[in-house]
Design a protein around this motif. Sequence first.
Motif, PDB file in Angstrom:
ATOM      1  N   ALA A 112       0.831  -1.205   0.000  1.00 38.41           N
ATOM      2  CA  ALA A 112       0.000   0.000   0.000  1.00 38.41           C
ATOM      3  C   ALA A 112       0.866   1.256   0.000  1.00 38.41           C
ATOM      4  N   LEU A 113       1.923   1.257   0.803  1.00 42.17           N
ATOM      5  CA  LEU A 113       2.806   2.420   0.888  1.00 42.17           C
ATOM      6  C   LEU A 113       3.534   2.679  -0.428  1.00 42.17           C
ATOM      7  N   SER A 114       3.884   1.601  -1.133  1.00 44.59           N
ATOM      8  CA  SER A 114       4.670   1.751  -2.366  1.00 44.59           C
ATOM      9  C   SER A 114       3.860   2.393  -3.494  1.00 44.59           C
ATOM     10  N   TYR A 115       2.537   2.429  -3.373  1.00 48.39           N
ATOM     11  CA  TYR A 115       1.726   3.167  -4.361  1.00 48.39           C
ATOM     12  C   TYR A 115       1.908   4.667  -4.206  1.00 48.39           C
ATOM     13  N   SER A 116       2.233   5.125  -2.973  1.00 43.30           N
ATOM     14  CA  SER A 116       2.375   6.553  -2.708  1.00 43.30           C
ATOM     15  C   SER A 116       3.825   7.017  -2.751  1.00 43.30           C
ATOM     16  N   ILE A 117       4.734   6.163  -2.314  1.00 45.67           N
ATOM     17  CA  ILE A 117       6.161   6.513  -2.256  1.00 45.67           C
ATOM     18  C   ILE A 117       6.917   5.485  -3.084  1.00 45.67           C
ATOM     19  N   PRO A 118       7.643   5.917  -4.112  1.00 44.98           N
ATOM     20  CA  PRO A 118       8.283   4.937  -4.988  1.00 44.98           C
ATOM     21  C   PRO A 118       9.476   4.232  -4.323  1.00 44.98           C
ATOM     22  N   PHE A 119       9.292   2.952  -4.051  1.00 39.88           N
ATOM     23  CA  PHE A 119      10.381   2.122  -3.540  1.00 39.88           C
ATOM     24  C   PHE A 119      10.073   0.675  -3.880  1.00 39.88           C
ATOM     25  N   ILE A 120      11.094  -0.160  -3.769  1.00 39.67           N
ATOM     26  CA  ILE A 120      10.886  -1.597  -3.831  1.00 39.67           C
ATOM     27  C   ILE A 120      11.277  -2.168  -2.473  1.00 39.67           C
ATOM     28  N   TYR A 121      10.731  -3.308  -2.141  1.00 36.03           N
ATOM     29  CA  TYR A 121      11.010  -3.872  -0.837  1.00 36.03           C
ATOM     30  C   TYR A 121      11.260  -5.376  -0.945  1.00 36.03           C
ATOM     31  N   SER A 122      11.988  -5.887   0.015  1.00 35.27           N
ATOM     32  CA  SER A 122      12.156  -7.332   0.123  1.00 35.27           C
ATOM     33  C   SER A 122      11.969  -7.722   1.581  1.00 35.27           C
ATOM     34  N   ILE A 123      11.401  -8.893   1.786  1.00 39.42           N
ATOM     35  CA  ILE A 123      11.115  -9.383   3.138  1.00 39.42           C
ATOM     36  C   ILE A 123      11.812 -10.723   3.321  1.00 39.42           C
ATOM     37  N   ASN A 124      12.613 -10.801   4.379  1.00 41.28           N
ATOM     38  CA  ASN A 124      13.299 -12.048   4.703  1.00 41.28           C
ATOM     39  C   ASN A 124      13.023 -12.351   6.169  1.00 41.28           C
ATOM     40  N   GLY A 125      11.984 -13.142   6.399  1.00 38.81           N
ATOM     41  CA  GLY A 125      11.559 -13.393   7.775  1.00 38.81           C
ATOM     42  C   GLY A 125      11.078 -12.106   8.415  1.00 38.81           C
ATOM     43  N   SER A 126      11.719 -11.690   9.522  1.00 40.59           N
ATOM     44  CA  SER A 126      11.319 -10.452  10.188  1.00 40.59           C
ATOM     45  C   SER A 126      12.221  -9.281   9.800  1.00 40.59           C
ATOM     46  N   ASN A 127      13.061  -9.478   8.778  1.00 39.08           N
ATOM     47  CA  ASN A 127      13.928  -8.403   8.281  1.00 39.08           C
ATOM     48  C   ASN A 127      13.410  -7.888   6.949  1.00 39.08           C
ATOM     49  N   VAL A 128      13.247  -6.564   6.872  1.00 31.95           N
ATOM     50  CA  VAL A 128      12.685  -5.928   5.679  1.00 31.95           C
ATOM     51  C   VAL A 128      13.682  -4.902   5.156  1.00 31.95           C
ATOM     52  N   THR A 129      13.870  -4.881   3.845  1.00 33.02           N
ATOM     53  CA  THR A 129      14.694  -3.850   3.211  1.00 33.02           C
ATOM     54  C   THR A 129      13.822  -3.030   2.267  1.00 33.02           C
ATOM     55  N   ILE A 130      13.853  -1.702   2.453  1.00 31.80           N
ATOM     56  CA  ILE A 130      13.176  -0.771   1.546  1.00 31.80           C
ATOM     57  C   ILE A 130      14.260  -0.068   0.735  1.00 31.80           C
ATOM     58  N   THR A 131      14.186  -0.170  -0.585  1.00 29.89           N
ATOM     59  CA  THR A 131      15.144   0.511  -1.464  1.00 29.89           C
ATOM     60  C   THR A 131      14.422   1.652  -2.167  1.00 29.89           C
ATOM     61  N   MET A 132      14.825   2.886  -1.855  1.00 33.03           N
ATOM     62  CA  MET A 132      14.144   4.067  -2.371  1.00 33.03           C
ATOM     63  C   MET A 132      14.474   4.323  -3.823  1.00 33.03           C
ATOM     64  N   LYS A 133      13.514   4.925  -4.532  1.00 31.49           N
ATOM     65  CA  LYS A 133      13.759   5.474  -5.865  1.00 31.49           C
ATOM     66  C   LYS A 133      13.884   6.990  -5.731  1.00 31.49           C
ATOM     67  N   ASN A 134      14.251   7.666  -6.821  1.00 36.37           N
ATOM     68  CA  ASN A 134      14.639   9.080  -6.715  1.00 36.37           C
ATOM     69  C   ASN A 134      13.608  10.075  -7.221  1.00 36.37           C
ATOM     70  N   ASN A 135      12.426   9.630  -7.610  1.00 36.15           N
ATOM     71  CA  ASN A 135      11.546  10.512  -8.377  1.00 36.15           C
ATOM     72  C   ASN A 135      10.294  10.891  -7.620  1.00 36.15           C
ATOM     73  N   PHE A 136      10.426  11.158  -6.321  1.00 33.13           N
ATOM     74  CA  PHE A 136       9.231  11.465  -5.533  1.00 33.13           C
ATOM     75  C   PHE A 136       9.243  12.921  -5.094  1.00 33.13           C
ATOM     76  N   SER A 137       8.138  13.634  -5.331  1.00 29.85           N
ATOM     77  CA  SER A 137       8.102  15.035  -4.917  1.00 29.85           C
ATOM     78  C   SER A 137       6.867  15.378  -4.090  1.00 29.85           C
ATOM     79  N   ASP A 138       5.741  14.746  -4.371  1.00 30.68           N
ATOM     80  CA  ASP A 138       4.509  15.047  -3.646  1.00 30.68           C
ATOM     81  C   ASP A 138       4.655  14.639  -2.179  1.00 30.68           C
ATOM     82  N   ASN A 139       3.958  15.313  -1.295  1.00 31.73           N
ATOM     83  CA  ASN A 139       4.126  14.962   0.117  1.00 31.73           C
ATOM     84  C   ASN A 139       2.801  14.586   0.785  1.00 31.73           C
ATOM     85  N   LYS A 140       1.846  14.122  -0.017  1.00 37.74           N
ATOM     86  CA  LYS A 140       0.582  13.660   0.575  1.00 37.74           C
ATOM     87  C   LYS A 140       0.438  12.177   0.295  1.00 37.74           C
TER      88      LYS A 140
END
Length: 231
Positions: free
Chosen positions: A199-227
Amino acid sequence: NKNINETMLVARSGNEVKVINLSDGSKVWLNKNSELHYPKIFKGGIRKVGLIGEAYFEVGANKDFPFIVSSNGLKVTAVGTAFNFNTRISNEIEEVALLEGSVYVQGNKNEGEIMIVPYQKVILDKKAKMMRKEQIRSGIEAYWHNRFAPLNNVTINDIAGIFENIYGVKIKVIGGNNYQSTYSGFISQNETIEEALKALSYSIPFIYSINGSNVTITMKNNFSDNKLILE
């Protein structure tokens, strides 16, 4: 006084959140294993209740009829307000977090008195006999009562911290130039961290990976809106 005691009620929540409707139209969500002492009908120009544990209050507006919540450590006075009051962070710490309106918070043992406005909280340290005020950027303190938390100018790292608390995971944020970008909106309940991240990735451009209880969010560079709104 026997007459006063006869009109007082005690609500105990046990193992579930309990909702109490007070005679003035105010509404109280009582968190698990908490206790609210309140009159059947408010009388005498004041609305007074007692709290043991944690509760979220939506106070009916009436400026001539203040609403007072007393605990072991604090007295909170409100008029028309939404706030979370947690008396059990530890034996020594109590907190009041405000989302709407304003409240006046007094320490019961002369620790001081503080007025707060939305997105501020008061922390009472009973051992140190001190009170302090802090800015907050989300309503995460009240998330337990309806699985809904407003966000006010939070960063991606703030959101990661909120998700860590809600879902019991560890999140690492990497890449991108968006660390200082801020977002406002709200988050509401998702069953899993994966649903929340999707749900969050629709508003803020990133990709994520989940490994058990460890999560990595990798940001993209093209976000400007703040809502953002996370359903």
